[in-house]
Scaffold this active site. Structure first.
Site, PDB file in Angstrom:
ATOM      1  N   HIS A 252      -7.437 -15.418   1.932  1.00 36.96           N
ATOM      2  CA  HIS A 252      -6.391 -14.830   1.089  1.00 36.96           C
ATOM      3  C   HIS A 252      -5.526 -15.890   0.383  1.00 36.96           C
ATOM      4  CE1 HIS A 252      -6.478 -10.789   3.518  1.00 36.96           C
ATOM      5  NE2 HIS A 252      -7.676 -11.240   3.187  1.00 36.96           N
TER       6      HIS A 252
ATOM      7  N   TYR B 113     -10.185  -3.430   9.247  1.00 39.48           N
ATOM      8  CA  TYR B 113     -11.635  -3.518   9.120  1.00 39.48           C
ATOM      9  C   TYR B 113     -12.360  -2.850  10.281  1.00 39.48           C
ATOM     10  CZ  TYR B 113     -11.130  -6.553   5.103  1.00 39.48           C
ATOM     11  OH  TYR B 113     -10.826  -7.046   3.853  1.00 39.48           O
TER      12      TYR B 113
ATOM     13  N   GLN C 270     -12.563 -18.512   2.067  1.00 45.50           N
ATOM     14  CA  GLN C 270     -12.224 -18.093   0.710  1.00 45.50           C
ATOM     15  C   GLN C 270     -11.540 -19.199  -0.084  1.00 45.50           C
ATOM     16  OE1 GLN C 270      -9.893 -14.512   1.252  1.00 45.50           O
ATOM     17  NE2 GLN C 270     -11.548 -13.460   2.324  1.00 45.50           N
TER      18      GLN C 270
ATOM     19  N   TYR D 209       5.682  -3.850  -3.813  1.00 41.14           N
ATOM     20  CA  TYR D 209       4.463  -3.055  -3.915  1.00 41.14           C
ATOM     21  C   TYR D 209       3.913  -2.633  -2.556  1.00 41.14           C
ATOM     22  CZ  TYR D 209       4.807  -3.705  -8.844  1.00 41.14           C
ATOM     23  OH  TYR D 209       5.271  -3.642 -10.139  1.00 41.14           O
TER      24      TYR D 209
END
Length: 391
Positions: free
Chosen positions: A162, A286, A98, A275
């Site tokens: 990430h 997953y 990523q 959060y």
């Protein structure tokens, strides 16, 4: 073998039981958002195709524009018919998984300083991080000049997952930056699971940061005087935010955030707030096992929307244009897995409905361009720039 290797070596029959024996998503105070009606009154046109893993787009004041490709290219376009011009002067970029060249934004005073800001992965497979580059764009010479890394995330990690990362300007000289938590279990950063860094105030991972145009913490940051916290932190407990949008009138900062399996979130970001990730979440691993039984805690902020099944959200727009008057003041969230843009209908800070704009390709970025149109970047290979316009 470690715990993770043991878990993925379970016999097929046990995996089958985990998946199909009532392994429902966690319940909590936020209803899960499933399918929604198709939005009406729009059509689309493909302006550019053949892009290589496009990640972000921004326009210059003269309506020319720049597109980043995660594979490491910065492209300049004079218009939608001309071919791309490759801009040189980028730093060495770590392109893997990523990681790569990601977001791009121009300074609010670009006409005076010609500053562009880019986020990218720097380092290598053993030690990498999200970084922010500031540079002067010389269009005539087709290059970046006075390029300077003004900020780098700490700590370094050794995974290719990430990174975040979006930039959105919150004033004429400050911006918010999203940073991912570093990777999925069993990935570790230091001696703990990377995801646990989202709850650690001595780490940038899993945070929204608030920085000046020079890459320094803003004076109003909630932890700027806390010796046990990094001063750049604005909010924490995030997994991987790939969409940020700012309402200049209200000062509200919105974020869309990847969950694991399901449990993607839309959040209203407040300074100093937690959060929840990974202590509270609506998502599962997953491989379908539970991350936690908690979806809400009194000292943690509940999301405004939970997308299950997953949208894999990326790109977020707060719309202020005049081409769709009935859409003014709403959010538009791209979906990589959903292959659509969700119109999130707002009443102040409350979400009162959703519609979808079906694109049929993976949506990486959603932006408002010149003249009030909505633009969508799609794809992995053979990416496209699509314009949404009134029907």
């Amino acid at each position: 073998m470690n715990e993770y290797q043991n878990s993925i070596s379970l016999p097929f029959t046990i995996i089958f039981i985990l998946i199909f024996s009532g392994c429902a998503m966690p319940e909590g105070p936020v209803p899960l958002s499933g399918d929604v009606p198709e939005a009406k009154g729009w059509t689309s046109e493909t302006l550019i195709s053949g892009l290589d893993q496009p990640w972000s787009i921004t326009w210059l004041p003269d309506s020319t524009f720049l597109i980043t490709e995660r594979s490491g290219q910065l492209l300049y376009f004079e218009d939608y018919q001309s071919g791309p011009i490759q801009i040189t002067g980028l730093p060495e970029i770590y392109v893997d998984g990523q990681g790569g060249l990601m977001d791009i934004s121009i300074h609010p005073a670009y006409v005076e300083n010609r500053w562009v800001f880019l986020t990218y992965a720097s380092g290598d497979e053993d030690s990498n991080r999200t970084a922010v580059l500031r540079a002067v764009l010389n269009v005539e010479e087709q290059q970046l000049e006075s390029a300077e890394e003004i900020f780098r995330v700490t700590p370094d990690k050794d995974s290719n997952q990430h990174f975040g990362s979006r930039i959105v300007w919150t004033s004429s000289y400050t911006f918010a930056l999203s940073v991912g938590d570093g990777g999925n279990r069993p990935v570790k950063t230091g001696d703990v699971l990377s995801r646990e860094h989202a709850q650690m105030l001595n780490s940038h991972l899993g945070k929204v940061l608030h920085l000046t145009q020079n890459g320094e913490p803003t004076e109003t940051n909630p932890f700027v005087d806390d010796p046990d916290a990094l001063p750049e932190i604005w909010s924490y407990g995030h997994r991987n935010i790939q969409g940020l949008a700012y309402n200049n009138e209200s000062g509200n900062l919105w974020a869309n955030e990847h969950g694991s399996r399901g449990g993607d979130e839309l959040n209203l970001i407040r300074p100093g707030e937690n959060y929840g990730w990974p202590e509270v979440t609506y998502s599962r691993e997953y491989w379908y096992t539970s991350i936690t039984s908690e979806t809400s805690k009194p000292d943690m902020v509940d999301p405004k929307v939970v997308w299950t099944p997953a949208q894999a959200p990326s790109g977020l727009l707060f719309y202020t244009g005049d081409k769709f008057p009935e859409w003014q003041g709403d959010l538009f969230s791209g979906g990589l897995q959903g292959e659509q843009v969700r119109r999130i209908i707002l009443d102040g800070e409350s979400v009162i409905g959703e519609e979808k704009i079906t694109i049929g390709r993976r949506v990486r970025d959603v932006k408002q361009g010149p003249h009030g149109f909505i633009y969508v970047l799609t794809g992995h290979d053979n990416g496209e720039l699509i314009r949404i316009l009134p029907e």
